[in-house]
Design an enzyme around this catalytic site. Structure first.
Site, PDB file in Angstrom:
ATOM      1  N   LYS A  23       0.830  -1.219   0.000  1.00 54.40           N
ATOM      2  CA  LYS A  23       0.000   0.000   0.000  1.00 54.40           C
ATOM      3  C   LYS A  23       0.860   1.262   0.000  1.00 54.40           C
ATOM      4  CE  LYS A  23      -1.800   1.804   3.958  1.00 54.40           C
ATOM      5  NZ  LYS A  23      -1.642   3.246   4.181  1.00 54.40           N
ATOM      6  N   ASN A  24       1.817   1.334   0.922  1.00 53.30           N
ATOM      7  CA  ASN A  24       2.542   2.595   1.072  1.00 53.30           C
ATOM      8  C   ASN A  24       3.517   2.859  -0.070  1.00 53.30           C
ATOM      9  OD1 ASN A  24       1.031   3.195   3.273  1.00 53.30           O
ATOM     10  ND2 ASN A  24       2.550   2.540   4.782  1.00 53.30           N
ATOM     11  N   CYS A 117      -5.269   8.129   8.698  1.00 57.07           N
ATOM     12  CA  CYS A 117      -5.633   7.549   9.992  1.00 57.07           C
ATOM     13  C   CYS A 117      -5.398   8.542  11.124  1.00 57.07           C
ATOM     14  CB  CYS A 117      -4.810   6.285  10.240  1.00 57.07           C
ATOM     15  SG  CYS A 117      -5.370   4.903   9.248  1.00 57.07           S
ATOM     16  N   ARG A 122      -0.427  14.856  12.923  1.00 53.80           N
ATOM     17  CA  ARG A 122       0.297  14.530  11.691  1.00 53.80           C
ATOM     18  C   ARG A 122       0.549  15.820  10.898  1.00 53.80           C
ATOM     19  NH1 ARG A 122      -2.027   9.044   9.099  1.00 53.80           N
ATOM     20  NH2 ARG A 122       0.104   8.857   8.347  1.00 53.80           N
ATOM     21  N   ASP A 306       3.502   0.510  12.472  1.00 53.27           N
ATOM     22  CA  ASP A 306       2.296  -0.061  11.857  1.00 53.27           C
ATOM     23  C   ASP A 306       2.020  -1.495  12.321  1.00 53.27           C
ATOM     24  OD1 ASP A 306       2.095   2.299  10.521  1.00 53.27           O
ATOM     25  OD2 ASP A 306       2.870   1.546   8.617  1.00 53.27           O
ATOM     26  N   ARG A 398      -9.097  -0.003   3.574  1.00 50.95           N
ATOM     27  CA  ARG A 398      -8.131   0.966   3.029  1.00 50.95           C
ATOM     28  C   ARG A 398      -6.784   0.315   2.778  1.00 50.95           C
ATOM     29  NH1 ARG A 398      -6.695   5.724   6.325  1.00 50.95           N
ATOM     30  NH2 ARG A 398      -5.133   5.613   4.701  1.00 50.95           N
TER      31      ARG A 398
HETATM   32  C1  EPZ Z   1       3.894   6.884   6.757  1.00 46.89           C
HETATM   33  O1  EPZ Z   1       3.142   7.952   7.303  1.00 46.89           O
HETATM   34  C2  EPZ Z   1       2.922   5.769   6.489  1.00 46.89           C
HETATM   35  N1  EPZ Z   1       1.918   6.235   5.542  1.00 46.89           N
HETATM   36  C3  EPZ Z   1       2.279   5.339   7.796  1.00 46.89           C
HETATM   37  O2  EPZ Z   1       1.468   4.229   7.478  1.00 46.89           O
HETATM   38  C4  EPZ Z   1       3.365   4.912   8.791  1.00 46.89           C
HETATM   39  O3  EPZ Z   1       2.772   4.660  10.022  1.00 46.89           O
HETATM   40  C5  EPZ Z   1       4.393   6.048   8.956  1.00 46.89           C
HETATM   41  O4  EPZ Z   1       4.900   6.445   7.653  1.00 46.89           O
HETATM   42  C6  EPZ Z   1       5.576   5.646   9.815  1.00 46.89           C
HETATM   43  O5  EPZ Z   1       6.217   4.550   9.258  1.00 46.89           O
HETATM   44  C7  EPZ Z   1       2.206   6.202   4.250  1.00 46.89           C
HETATM   45  O6  EPZ Z   1       3.273   5.809   3.813  1.00 46.89           O
HETATM   46  C8  EPZ Z   1       1.135   6.657   3.329  1.00 46.89           C
HETATM   47  P1  EPZ Z   1       6.014  10.128   8.910  1.00 46.89           P
HETATM   48  P2  EPZ Z   1       3.758   9.425   7.344  1.00 46.89           P
HETATM   49  O7  EPZ Z   1       6.012  11.386   8.119  1.00 46.89           O
HETATM   50  O8  EPZ Z   1       4.522   9.658   6.113  1.00 46.89           O
HETATM   51  C9  EPZ Z   1       6.037  13.367  12.529  1.00 46.89           C
HETATM   52  C10 EPZ Z   1      -0.378   2.782   7.827  1.00 46.89           C
HETATM   53  O9  EPZ Z   1      -1.073   2.286   8.736  1.00 46.89           O
HETATM   54  N2  EPZ Z   1       6.018  14.379  11.449  1.00 46.89           N
HETATM   55  O10 EPZ Z   1       7.200   9.242   8.821  1.00 46.89           O
HETATM   56  O11 EPZ Z   1       2.646  10.329   7.691  1.00 46.89           O
HETATM   57  C11 EPZ Z   1       4.720  12.624  12.628  1.00 46.89           C
HETATM   58  O12 EPZ Z   1       3.786  13.329  13.391  1.00 46.89           O
HETATM   59  C12 EPZ Z   1       0.226   4.105   8.076  1.00 46.89           C
HETATM   60  O13 EPZ Z   1      -0.189   2.263   6.727  1.00 46.89           O
HETATM   61  C13 EPZ Z   1       6.120  15.721  11.751  1.00 46.89           C
HETATM   62  O14 EPZ Z   1       6.222  16.113  12.920  1.00 46.89           O
HETATM   63  O15 EPZ Z   1       4.720   9.273   8.587  1.00 46.89           O
HETATM   64  C14 EPZ Z   1       5.140  11.317  13.222  1.00 46.89           C
HETATM   65  O16 EPZ Z   1       5.242  11.477  14.610  1.00 46.89           O
HETATM   66  C15 EPZ Z   1      -0.483   5.052   8.891  1.00 46.89           C
HETATM   67  N3  EPZ Z   1       6.121  16.620  10.718  1.00 46.89           N
HETATM   68  C16 EPZ Z   1       6.524  11.074  12.641  1.00 46.89           C
HETATM   69  O17 EPZ Z   1       6.985  12.368  12.217  1.00 46.89           O
HETATM   70  C17 EPZ Z   1       6.018  16.222   9.417  1.00 46.89           C
HETATM   71  O18 EPZ Z   1       6.046  17.089   8.516  1.00 46.89           O
HETATM   72  C18 EPZ Z   1       6.586  10.090  11.474  1.00 46.89           C
HETATM   73  O19 EPZ Z   1       5.751  10.523  10.426  1.00 46.89           O
HETATM   74  C19 EPZ Z   1       5.918  14.855   9.119  1.00 46.89           C
HETATM   75  C20 EPZ Z   1       5.916  13.946  10.151  1.00 46.89           C
END
Ligand code: EPZ
Length: 428
Positions: A23-24, A117, A122, A306, A398
């Protein structure tokens, strides 16, 4: 219409199952195809709602898209619009990958803030910082990200404050369009980052180092369409591994990449589960008592956030105390209340769930609060005594392709049930 998943617990999962496409990876590669001057064919896509949602967004923007049997043909030549609609964008986090893509093609984009989610705060500040470093003007007003390339749109040194998956992908997608050299420091290393980089390379981009924390890009090259198959889903693989172990089953998972699963495999071995693997399969077998665990979620190659939820569900019936610490998202323990309804003994202190194993869970009516909470509910229902009915099926669909069918193939008693909205209100 509301759909639920009904599971009769207590069956050992046994047999073989195939993993679907990631998916991702899919949700990054599909928008990336818009960067090409000619059509692309993306193979091995999972048949899940997030993929349908992206298909609809691309069509709305003017691309020609066909999706059938896991294969999507994307002709990006008709792309004219740069403002995807809120009702599609808010359904998923990955919709903001359209931002750099529309900037690269049209120089200007207006993308509503993404949804996805509800697992904690986020924000998108790392993406804004990454794009700004490359000379993009970004402003957020009225819940919409307005971005425009300037005459300073060119390759640069970009330092991410955290190895964020989303910020790494967005910066990489913008950097292949910006003339000159970009280096992304502290990049995320997840398998879907590597897959997206490989797809960009197959389109003619110069991207090196994906999978390490420094990604180098020589931008501004013309990109052409490509035929590309996405990697298998690491989290679906992990969910099936956990379900197999939790039910004391014996399951062969085909089409997986064992090296993507090393952190989970290490934890399962530590618990006393038998895990064997080769090039593209993993066998998980559990018999006898399992040992409790300490887990801390981390960015790849650490234990994935995840899989925290289904893993915690499994630990509810492992005797002794397990400690599960969530370091990536601050709100990823909401599902624990549902496990408690089934008889689990879990306390959450700050970012750690303390799980005291109980003899058994009892089937119950429960609700998935997000996608991976849905995976946790499935694992809990599989090991519980009696029948469970899981609401929140829209989250599960999803990310998990034909999950009911796959579990049935492994011997589980699983059915999908549909209700009229008003009839459902009387059920839960
Ligand atoms: C990706 O989300 C995945 N989604 C998520 O998959 C997964 O949980 C996550 O990476 C961590 O591995 C997709 O790939 C579509 P991050 P993403 O940016 O990109 C903080 C699933 O169930 N952050 O690595 O949103 C954030 O709040 C899911 O398939 C900021 O502060 O994750 C978090 O604490 C849901 N500012 C951490 O970083 C930003 O601009 C990691 O977020 C971006 C992120």
């Amino acid at each position: 219409m509301i759909e639920t998943l009904c599971i009769q617990g207590g069956v050992r999962l046994q047999g073989e199952v195939n993993v679907s496409g990631g998916k991702n990876a899919a949700v990054a590669i599909i928008p990336a195809a818009l960067l090409a001057s000619t059509p692309s064919t993306i193979e091995n896509l999972p048949d899940i709602d997030d993929v349908y949602c992206l298909r609809d967004m691309l069509k709305w923007l003017g691309a020609k898209v066909e999706f059938e049997n896991g294969v999507m043909h994307i002709d990006p030549r008709g792309l004219t619009k740069n403002n995807p609609p809120y009702d599609l964008v808010h359904k998923m986090r990955a919709s903001y990958y359209l931002l750099p893509v529309l900037l690269g093609r049209l120089g200007c984009a207006h993308v509503p803030m993404p949804g996805g989610c509800d697992i904690g705060n986020r924000p998108i500040d790392y993406t804004v910082k990454g794009l700004s470093s490359l000379g993009v003007n970004v402003e957020i007003t009225g819940g919409v990200i307005h971005a425009e390339t300037t005459d300073r749109f060119e390759g640069k040194e970009v330092f991410l404050d955290f190895p964020s998956v989303g910020a790494t992908i967005n910066t990489m997608l913008a950097a292949v369009c910006a003339k000159g050299n970009t280096t992304i420091h502290n990049a995320a290393k997840e398998p879907h980052i590597v897959d997206t980089a490989n797809f960009l390379s197959s389109m003619g981009a110069w991207v090196k180092g994906a999978g390490t924390d420094v990604i180098r890009i020589r931008g501004g090259r013309p990109l052409h369409g490509s035929t590309y198959a996405v990697i298998p889903d690491q989290i679906e693989t992990g969910t099936l591994m956990i379900a197999a172990a939790a039910t004391h089953g014996d399951v062969l998972i085909r089409g997986a990449i064992p090296t993507h699963m090393e952190s989970l495999t290490a934890k399962l071995l530590e618990m006393g589960v038998h895990v064997t693997d080769a090039d593209d399969w993993i066998r998980v077998r559990a018999d006898g008592a399992l040992r409790p665990l300490n887990i801390k979620t981390q960015v790849y190659p650490g234990f994935p956030t995840d899989l925290q939820q289904p893993m915690t569900a499994m630990l509810t019936t492992v005797m002794g105390a397990s400690y599960v610490t969530e370091t990536v998202f601050e709100n990823r323990f909401r599902y624990v209340d549902e496990l408690r309804r089934m008889g689990a003994n879990i306390r959450v202190l700050d970012r750690t769930a303390i799980v005291e194993g109980v003899e058994r869970l009892h089937g119950a009516r429960i609700t998935a609060t997000d996608l991976r909470a849905g995976a946790a509910m499935i694992v809990a229902a599989l090991i519980a005594e009696g029948d469970s009915e899981i609401a929140g099926m829209q989250y599960i669909l999803r990310g998990y392709e034909r999950i009911d069918e796959k579990l049935r193939m492994l011997g589980a008693c699983v059915t999908r049930k549909q209700y009229q909205d008003s009839a459902f209100a009387c059920v839960l």
